[in-house]
Design a protein around this motif. Structure first.
Motif, PDB file in Angstrom:
ATOM      1  N   SER A 184      -4.851  14.788 -19.094  1.00  0.00           N
ATOM      2  CA  SER A 184      -5.765  15.869 -18.831  1.00  0.00           C
ATOM      3  C   SER A 184      -5.825  16.102 -17.417  1.00  0.00           C
ATOM      4  O   SER A 184      -5.835  15.080 -16.819  1.00  0.00           O
ATOM      5  N   PHE A 185      -6.621  17.226 -17.125  1.00  0.00           N
ATOM      6  CA  PHE A 185      -7.068  17.274 -15.808  1.00  0.00           C
ATOM      7  C   PHE A 185      -8.058  16.079 -15.211  1.00  0.00           C
ATOM      8  O   PHE A 185      -7.742  15.541 -14.182  1.00  0.00           O
ATOM      9  N   PRO A 186      -8.807  15.811 -15.968  1.00  0.00           N
ATOM     10  CA  PRO A 186      -9.792  14.682 -15.355  1.00  0.00           C
ATOM     11  C   PRO A 186      -9.173  13.320 -15.389  1.00  0.00           C
ATOM     12  O   PRO A 186      -9.392  12.594 -14.338  1.00  0.00           O
ATOM     13  N   THR A 187      -8.202  13.023 -16.255  1.00  0.00           N
ATOM     14  CA  THR A 187      -7.492  11.818 -15.986  1.00  0.00           C
ATOM     15  C   THR A 187      -6.604  11.954 -14.884  1.00  0.00           C
ATOM     16  O   THR A 187      -6.566  10.883 -13.868  1.00  0.00           O
ATOM     17  N   LYS A 188      -5.667  13.110 -14.577  1.00  0.00           N
ATOM     18  CA  LYS A 188      -5.312  13.164 -13.406  1.00  0.00           C
ATOM     19  C   LYS A 188      -5.895  13.202 -12.050  1.00  0.00           C
ATOM     20  O   LYS A 188      -5.701  12.494 -11.049  1.00  0.00           O
ATOM     21  N   ALA A 189      -7.103  13.860 -12.112  1.00  0.00           N
ATOM     22  CA  ALA A 189      -8.003  14.012 -10.914  1.00  0.00           C
ATOM     23  C   ALA A 189      -8.425  12.538 -10.524  1.00  0.00           C
ATOM     24  O   ALA A 189      -8.582  12.293  -9.464  1.00  0.00           O
ATOM     25  N   SER A 190      -8.725  11.575 -11.679  1.00  0.00           N
ATOM     26  CA  SER A 190      -9.320  10.380 -11.397  1.00  0.00           C
ATOM     27  C   SER A 190      -8.187   9.499 -10.783  1.00  0.00           C
ATOM     28  O   SER A 190      -8.413   8.709  -9.904  1.00  0.00           O
ATOM     29  N   LEU A 191      -6.878   9.675 -11.221  1.00  0.00           N
ATOM     30  CA  LEU A 191      -6.102   9.047 -10.624  1.00  0.00           C
ATOM     31  C   LEU A 191      -5.774   9.451  -9.023  1.00  0.00           C
ATOM     32  O   LEU A 191      -5.574   8.422  -8.153  1.00  0.00           O
ATOM     33  N   TYR A 192      -5.642  10.769  -8.730  1.00  0.00           N
ATOM     34  CA  TYR A 192      -5.524  11.119  -7.184  1.00  0.00           C
ATOM     35  C   TYR A 192      -6.927  10.715  -6.565  1.00  0.00           C
ATOM     36  O   TYR A 192      -6.947  10.353  -5.384  1.00  0.00           O
ATOM     37  N   GLY A 193      -8.107  10.945  -7.112  1.00  0.00           N
ATOM     38  CA  GLY A 193      -9.211  10.478  -6.471  1.00  0.00           C
ATOM     39  C   GLY A 193      -9.272   9.046  -6.370  1.00  0.00           C
ATOM     40  O   GLY A 193      -9.728   8.577  -5.026  1.00  0.00           O
ATOM     41  N   ALA A 194      -8.893   8.004  -7.135  1.00  0.00           N
ATOM     42  CA  ALA A 194      -8.707   6.590  -6.988  1.00  0.00           C
ATOM     43  C   ALA A 194      -7.646   6.394  -5.634  1.00  0.00           C
ATOM     44  O   ALA A 194      -8.126   5.422  -4.848  1.00  0.00           O
ATOM     45  N   VAL A 195      -6.650   7.079  -5.512  1.00  0.00           N
ATOM     46  CA  VAL A 195      -5.687   6.822  -4.549  1.00  0.00           C
ATOM     47  C   VAL A 195      -6.438   7.037  -3.178  1.00  0.00           C
ATOM     48  O   VAL A 195      -6.412   6.380  -2.078  1.00  0.00           O
ATOM     49  N   LEU A 196      -7.165   8.322  -3.032  1.00  0.00           N
ATOM     50  CA  LEU A 196      -7.855   8.670  -1.963  1.00  0.00           C
ATOM     51  C   LEU A 196      -9.113   7.642  -1.664  1.00  0.00           C
ATOM     52  O   LEU A 196      -9.182   7.245  -0.388  1.00  0.00           O
ATOM     53  N   PHE A 197      -9.774   7.119  -2.409  1.00  0.00           N
ATOM     54  CA  PHE A 197     -10.691   6.138  -2.119  1.00  0.00           C
ATOM     55  C   PHE A 197     -10.270   4.882  -1.643  1.00  0.00           C
ATOM     56  O   PHE A 197     -10.831   4.106  -0.954  1.00  0.00           O
ATOM     57  N   ALA A 198      -8.980   4.568  -2.242  1.00  0.00           N
ATOM     58  CA  ALA A 198      -8.208   3.339  -1.856  1.00  0.00           C
ATOM     59  C   ALA A 198      -7.771   3.282  -0.497  1.00  0.00           C
ATOM     60  O   ALA A 198      -8.064   2.365   0.153  1.00  0.00           O
ATOM     61  N   LEU A 199      -7.299   4.578  -0.073  1.00  0.00           N
ATOM     62  CA  LEU A 199      -6.954   4.761   1.353  1.00  0.00           C
ATOM     63  C   LEU A 199      -7.916   4.666   2.058  1.00  0.00           C
ATOM     64  O   LEU A 199      -7.963   4.123   3.354  1.00  0.00           O
ATOM     65  N   GLN A 200      -9.302   5.380   1.666  1.00  0.00           N
ATOM     66  CA  GLN A 200     -10.395   5.103   2.559  1.00  0.00           C
ATOM     67  C   GLN A 200     -10.932   3.870   2.800  1.00  0.00           C
ATOM     68  O   GLN A 200     -11.342   3.410   3.909  1.00  0.00           O
ATOM     69  N   GLU A 201     -10.954   2.971   1.698  1.00  0.00           N
ATOM     70  CA  GLU A 201     -11.466   1.562   1.656  1.00  0.00           C
ATOM     71  C   GLU A 201     -10.457   0.844   2.755  1.00  0.00           C
ATOM     72  O   GLU A 201     -10.901  -0.069   3.630  1.00  0.00           O
ATOM     73  N   GLY A 202      -9.124   1.302   2.671  1.00  0.00           N
ATOM     74  CA  GLY A 202      -8.486   0.299   3.807  1.00  0.00           C
ATOM     75  C   GLY A 202      -8.254   0.923   5.173  1.00  0.00           C
ATOM     76  O   GLY A 202      -7.464   0.757   5.844  1.00  0.00           O
ATOM     77  N   HIS A 203      -9.294   1.870   5.315  1.00  0.00           N
ATOM     78  CA  HIS A 203      -9.300   2.619   6.775  1.00  0.00           C
ATOM     79  C   HIS A 203      -7.835   3.396   7.007  1.00  0.00           C
ATOM     80  O   HIS A 203      -7.797   3.574   8.179  1.00  0.00           O
ATOM     81  N   LEU A 204      -7.356   3.963   6.028  1.00  0.00           N
ATOM     82  CA  LEU A 204      -6.098   4.708   6.407  1.00  0.00           C
ATOM     83  C   LEU A 204      -6.355   6.126   6.162  1.00  0.00           C
ATOM     84  O   LEU A 204      -5.632   6.873   6.757  1.00  0.00           O
ATOM     85  N   LEU A 205      -7.416   6.542   5.685  1.00  0.00           N
ATOM     86  CA  LEU A 205      -8.110   7.757   5.696  1.00  0.00           C
ATOM     87  C   LEU A 205      -9.076   7.993   6.761  1.00  0.00           C
ATOM     88  O   LEU A 205     -10.115   7.349   6.354  1.00  0.00           O
ATOM     89  N   PRO A 206      -9.077   8.877   7.594  1.00  0.00           N
ATOM     90  CA  PRO A 206     -10.116   8.947   8.664  1.00  0.00           C
ATOM     91  C   PRO A 206     -11.072   9.798   8.203  1.00  0.00           C
ATOM     92  O   PRO A 206     -11.560  11.026   8.967  1.00  0.00           O
ATOM     93  N   VAL A 207     -11.835   9.472   7.480  1.00  0.00           N
ATOM     94  CA  VAL A 207     -12.866  10.078   6.642  1.00  0.00           C
ATOM     95  C   VAL A 207     -14.001   9.128   6.254  1.00  0.00           C
ATOM     96  O   VAL A 207     -13.600   8.184   5.672  1.00  0.00           O
ATOM     97  N   SER A 208     -15.268   9.644   6.458  1.00  0.00           N
ATOM     98  CA  SER A 208     -16.205   8.515   5.913  1.00  0.00           C
ATOM     99  C   SER A 208     -16.554   8.475   4.433  1.00  0.00           C
ATOM    100  O   SER A 208     -16.047   9.640   3.801  1.00  0.00           O
ATOM    101  N   LYS A 209     -16.730   7.373   3.806  1.00  0.00           N
ATOM    102  CA  LYS A 209     -16.791   7.393   2.438  1.00  0.00           C
ATOM    103  C   LYS A 209     -17.828   8.172   1.844  1.00  0.00           C
ATOM    104  O   LYS A 209     -17.806   9.087   1.065  1.00  0.00           O
ATOM    105  N   SER A 210     -18.865   8.469   2.633  1.00  0.00           N
ATOM    106  CA  SER A 210     -19.816   9.550   1.925  1.00  0.00           C
ATOM    107  C   SER A 210     -19.236  11.183   1.880  1.00  0.00           C
ATOM    108  O   SER A 210     -19.698  11.654   1.037  1.00  0.00           O
ATOM    109  N   LEU A 211     -18.728  11.303   2.994  1.00  0.00           N
ATOM    110  CA  LEU A 211     -18.163  12.784   3.092  1.00  0.00           C
ATOM    111  C   LEU A 211     -17.110  12.880   2.002  1.00  0.00           C
ATOM    112  O   LEU A 211     -16.846  13.979   1.441  1.00  0.00           O
ATOM    113  N   LEU A 212     -16.269  11.826   1.795  1.00  0.00           N
ATOM    114  CA  LEU A 212     -15.217  12.003   0.750  1.00  0.00           C
ATOM    115  C   LEU A 212     -15.768  11.910  -0.598  1.00  0.00           C
ATOM    116  O   LEU A 212     -15.102  12.727  -1.334  1.00  0.00           O
TER     117      LEU A 212
END
Length: 293
Positions: A184-212
């Motif tokens: 479902s949409f929430p499941t897919k969105a959770s997966l994509y969101g987890a990828v974004l937050f993982a990239l942010q934790e690894g400093h590969l996404l130039p966005v602050s955690k709070s803004l993300l």
């Protein structure tokens, strides 16, 4: 940059990211989760026949993501149940949804304008859970990218992933509703969101955690509220997924996401279980109530 400075977007995002979820937002999360449980066929009968089984199902709907994530990370799966205030709050919601006189509480929270507000608040909690899951996994496995993604994914959609187990508690077995097969949409969105937050934790996404957190919450709230208002179970990712699957896996570019060459009628089979979880189950309940009247 000047516009961002004038709007103080960074300060707003930090304030939003630090905002407490308990009790208001968590209460909305529990209400919507148990509301969806009541939409499931036979859930009211189970509550009348076996309140203990119904209560366990409600707890899985509210805390299933924590239980599944703890199992994956080697933590005691009932550790979250030491939060007595959360358990009592979820139990009170369960009792009111299923046993309130004249069904008043259910009618109030199921009223569409109220429900839309509660759904929006639930998505705020979902985003926090995804971010917290990735952060927790990052501390335990600094370079475990897949572990971070999976943990955030489970924290955001663990309830849906445990749906088959929850069905067994209600005496139902519907393997065709497996969330992995019919995401479902929430499941897919959770997966994509987890990828974004993982990239942010690894400093590969130039966005602050709070803004993300702020931006992803905004996306989830708008999408889910719009879909709930229209009683739609489509996905904003559908067009992108069709093109990606066509390029990477050779899937035909059709309007159905689950097309298989060896089954002519396959597209219609996996889509229907997704609707029955919320929309069709609610419609069945409404038809039964009209007949009773």
């Amino acid at each position: 940059m000047d516009v961002l400075g004038i709007l103080n977007l960074g300060e707003i995002a930090q304030y939003f990211a630090k905002m407490a979820m308990f009790p208001v937002f968590d209460l909305a999360y529990y209400i919507v989760s148990i509301l969806y449980l009541k939409y499931e066929p036979g859930s009211v009968e189970v509550a009348r026949r076996s309140p203990v089984a119904s209560w366990l199902c409600a707890m899985l709907y509210c805390f299933g993501s924590y239980i599944l994530a703890d199992i994956m990370l080697g933590v005691c799966p009932i550790d979250y149940f030491h939060n007595n205030s959360h358990i009592l709050l979820a139990t009170a919601v369960w009792y009111l949804v299923f046993f309130c006189p004249l069904n008043l509480f259910y009618k109030c929270v199921a009223f569409l304008p109220v429900k839309l507000v509660l759904v929006a608040m639930k998505e705020v909690v979902r985003t926090r859970k995804i971010a917290a899951g990735v952060h927790h996994a990052h501390h335990a496995y600094h370079h475990g990218w897949f572990i971070m993604v999976i943990t955030g994914y489970v924290k955001g959609s663990g309830v849906a992933l445990m749906s088959n187990f929850e069905q067994l508690l209600r005496g139902v077995w519907r393997p065709e509703t497996n969330e992995i097969l019919n995401m479902s949409f929430p499941t897919k969105a959770s997966l994509y969101g987890a990828v974004l937050f993982a990239l942010q934790e690894g400093h590969l996404l130039p966005v602050s955690k709070s803004l993300l957190i702020c931006l992803f919450t905004l996306f989830m709230v708008i999408s889910k509220v719009f879909m709930t208002a229209r009683h739609s179970h489509g996905s904003p990712f559908a067009l992108v997924e069709l093109w990606v699957c066509h390029v990477l896996f050779g899937s035909p570019l059709t309007g159905n996401e689950d097309t298989h060459d060896h089954h002519g009628t396959a597209p219609s089979v996996p889509i229907s279980p997704v609707k029955t979880k919320e929309d069709l189950s609610e419609g069945t309940r409404k038809r039964k109530s009209k007949k009773a009247e």
